[in-house]
Motif scaffolding. Sequence first.
Motif, PDB file in Angstrom:
ATOM      1  N   THR A   1      42.464  26.290  45.483  1.00  0.00           N
ATOM      2  CA  THR A   1      42.821  26.330  47.003  1.00  0.00           C
ATOM      3  C   THR A   1      43.408  27.369  47.741  1.00  0.00           C
ATOM      4  OG1 THR A   1      44.213  23.373  46.349  1.00  0.00           O
ATOM      5  CG2 THR A   1      45.236  24.963  47.269  1.00  0.00           C
ATOM      6  N   LEU A   2      44.443  28.375  46.183  1.00  0.00           N
ATOM      7  CA  LEU A   2      44.669  29.183  46.557  1.00  0.00           C
ATOM      8  C   LEU A   2      43.084  30.219  47.014  1.00  0.00           C
ATOM      9  CD1 LEU A   2      46.758  30.452  43.574  1.00  0.00           C
ATOM     10  CD2 LEU A   2      47.799  30.206  45.990  1.00  0.00           C
ATOM     11  N   GLY A   3      42.320  30.512  46.403  1.00  0.00           N
ATOM     12  CA  GLY A   3      40.838  31.158  47.028  1.00  0.00           C
ATOM     13  C   GLY A   3      40.671  30.159  48.291  1.00  0.00           C
ATOM     14  N   ALA A   4      40.947  28.863  48.837  1.00  0.00           N
ATOM     15  CA  ALA A   4      40.928  28.638  50.405  1.00  0.00           C
ATOM     16  C   ALA A   4      41.604  29.625  51.266  1.00  0.00           C
ATOM     17  CB  ALA A   4      41.309  27.663  50.183  1.00  0.00           C
ATOM     18  N   TRP A   5      43.023  29.753  50.887  1.00  0.00           N
ATOM     19  CA  TRP A   5      43.909  30.479  51.546  1.00  0.00           C
ATOM     20  C   TRP A   5      43.090  31.549  52.030  1.00  0.00           C
ATOM     21  CZ3 TRP A   5      47.268  34.684  51.040  1.00  0.00           C
ATOM     22  CH2 TRP A   5      48.227  34.731  51.512  1.00  0.00           C
ATOM     23  N   GLU A   6      42.555  32.592  50.635  1.00  0.00           N
ATOM     24  CA  GLU A   6      41.842  33.391  51.371  1.00  0.00           C
ATOM     25  C   GLU A   6      40.763  33.601  51.624  1.00  0.00           C
ATOM     26  OE1 GLU A   6      43.334  36.574  46.996  1.00  0.00           O
ATOM     27  OE2 GLU A   6      41.431  34.878  47.286  1.00  0.00           O
ATOM     28  N   TRP A   7      39.849  32.167  51.020  1.00  0.00           N
ATOM     29  CA  TRP A   7      38.634  32.657  52.395  1.00  0.00           C
ATOM     30  C   TRP A   7      38.688  32.499  53.721  1.00  0.00           C
ATOM     31  CZ3 TRP A   7      34.015  33.965  51.257  1.00  0.00           C
ATOM     32  CH2 TRP A   7      32.385  33.357  51.599  1.00  0.00           C
ATOM     33  N   ALA A   8      39.816  31.636  54.213  1.00  0.00           N
ATOM     34  CA  ALA A   8      40.326  31.495  55.881  1.00  0.00           C
ATOM     35  C   ALA A   8      40.606  32.827  56.414  1.00  0.00           C
ATOM     36  CB  ALA A   8      41.459  30.853  56.147  1.00  0.00           C
TER      37      ALA A   8
ATOM     38  N   ASN B   1      46.418  39.722  48.697  1.00  0.00           N
ATOM     39  CA  ASN B   1      47.135  40.783  47.767  1.00  0.00           C
ATOM     40  C   ASN B   1      48.214  39.704  46.844  1.00  0.00           C
ATOM     41  OD1 ASN B   1      49.142  39.919  49.600  1.00  0.00           O
ATOM     42  ND2 ASN B   1      49.772  42.189  50.349  1.00  0.00           N
ATOM     43  N   LEU B   2      48.046  39.101  46.955  1.00  0.00           N
ATOM     44  CA  LEU B   2      48.071  37.626  45.702  1.00  0.00           C
ATOM     45  C   LEU B   2      48.350  38.047  44.304  1.00  0.00           C
ATOM     46  CD1 LEU B   2      46.632  34.337  46.810  1.00  0.00           C
ATOM     47  CD2 LEU B   2      49.941  35.750  47.133  1.00  0.00           C
ATOM     48  N   LEU B   3      47.271  39.506  44.015  1.00  0.00           N
ATOM     49  CA  LEU B   3      47.413  39.364  42.591  1.00  0.00           C
ATOM     50  C   LEU B   3      47.393  40.597  42.507  1.00  0.00           C
ATOM     51  CD1 LEU B   3      44.407  37.500  41.063  1.00  0.00           C
ATOM     52  CD2 LEU B   3      46.513  37.169  41.061  1.00  0.00           C
ATOM     53  N   PRO B   4      49.045  41.552  42.991  1.00  0.00           N
ATOM     54  CA  PRO B   4      49.222  43.279  42.415  1.00  0.00           C
ATOM     55  C   PRO B   4      48.842  44.168  41.564  1.00  0.00           C
ATOM     56  CG  PRO B   4      50.788  42.018  42.633  1.00  0.00           C
ATOM     57  CD  PRO B   4      49.824  40.630  42.363  1.00  0.00           C
ATOM     58  N   GLY B   5      47.162  44.742  42.687  1.00  0.00           N
ATOM     59  CA  GLY B   5      47.257  45.950  42.015  1.00  0.00           C
ATOM     60  C   GLY B   5      45.482  44.992  41.108  1.00  0.00           C
ATOM     61  N   HIS B   6      45.783  43.912  41.458  1.00  0.00           N
ATOM     62  CA  HIS B   6      43.891  42.708  41.459  1.00  0.00           C
ATOM     63  C   HIS B   6      43.403  42.707  42.968  1.00  0.00           C
ATOM     64  CE1 HIS B   6      44.099  43.311  37.263  1.00  0.00           C
ATOM     65  NE2 HIS B   6      45.121  42.919  37.145  1.00  0.00           N
ATOM     66  N   GLY B   7      44.026  43.028  43.877  1.00  0.00           N
ATOM     67  CA  GLY B   7      43.446  42.068  44.892  1.00  0.00           C
ATOM     68  C   GLY B   7      43.779  40.439  44.851  1.00  0.00           C
ATOM     69  N   GLY B   8      42.761  40.350  45.558  1.00  0.00           N
ATOM     70  CA  GLY B   8      43.176  38.175  45.658  1.00  0.00           C
ATOM     71  C   GLY B   8      42.395  37.042  44.786  1.00  0.00           C
ATOM     72  N   VAL B   9      42.815  36.345  44.960  1.00  0.00           N
ATOM     73  CA  VAL B   9      42.264  34.751  43.675  1.00  0.00           C
ATOM     74  C   VAL B   9      40.692  35.530  43.626  1.00  0.00           C
ATOM     75  CG1 VAL B   9      42.005  32.662  43.305  1.00  0.00           C
ATOM     76  CG2 VAL B   9      43.923  33.716  43.797  1.00  0.00           C
TER      77      VAL B   9
END
Length: 275
Positions: free
Chosen positions: A37-44, A241-249
């Motif tokens: 679901t978090l990945g879907a928020w980014e994919w949008a 930027n959900l994961l600081p230093g790592h980008g997103g999910v």
Amino acid sequence: MLKQRVITALILLPIALGGFFLLDGAAFAAFIGLVVTLGAWEWARLAGIETQPGRIAYAALVAALVLLLYLARAGLPWLAGAVLLLAMLWWLAAIALVIGYPASSRCWSTVPVRLAIGLLILLPAWQGLVLFKEWPLANWLIVAVMVLVWAADIGAYFAGRTFGRRKLAPRVSPGKSWEGLYGGLAFSLLIVVGVGLCRGWAPVDFVKGLLGAALVVLLSVVGDLAESMFKRQAGVKDSSNLLPGHGGVLDRIDSLTAAIPVFAVLLWSQGWGTL
């Protein structure tokens, strides 16, 4: 940046390990559902939806579909297989799209098409992991697919830095090389050989194991490249930027979204579990 990466990793590692290996049943399905679901928020965003309500709505749609898939697993047992087979078709098509980029972008230029592609990426990854939990050696299957992907990443990194000369997909991801691909594949297959020797595999099992692992690794690279292609088209470096230093999910699971359904289909084809 290094400090951020370390802190984020230290926080997320116990959560991820606990979620993957300590949870079962509905709790595990919900945990993986939260990730996709978090990945879907980014994919949008990659699909072209810039407004926050629109991105949340797409994430809610994916969450609802995950719930429906979970509730339908008993009454519609064929549905899981259909989801995985659709994923296989998508990843085969993705090979052509990556090779043909940027000309191929006209095939997925509209927002609805890109949103549909997001479903083909995220839902099968969730479905595959949920199936693993129901099959023999459940947690070991999850470990196996992760080790294959991580070993390929590590091998590709060092082989690419040492020997990298020929670009793999310069218009999609300029940093990747053919030498890195070969190095990552070799490292993954070396691990498979080690496992086979320790478990006393017969020659036919070695052949099946090596061919299956090679397919999983190669398509995991397609998963990585496909996300890079969509990010390049969207003009962004990271999915969020959900994961600081790592980008997103999505930046963390892009290879796995391709590897998991492929691994699940291969295991099912060999009678490992039922769909």
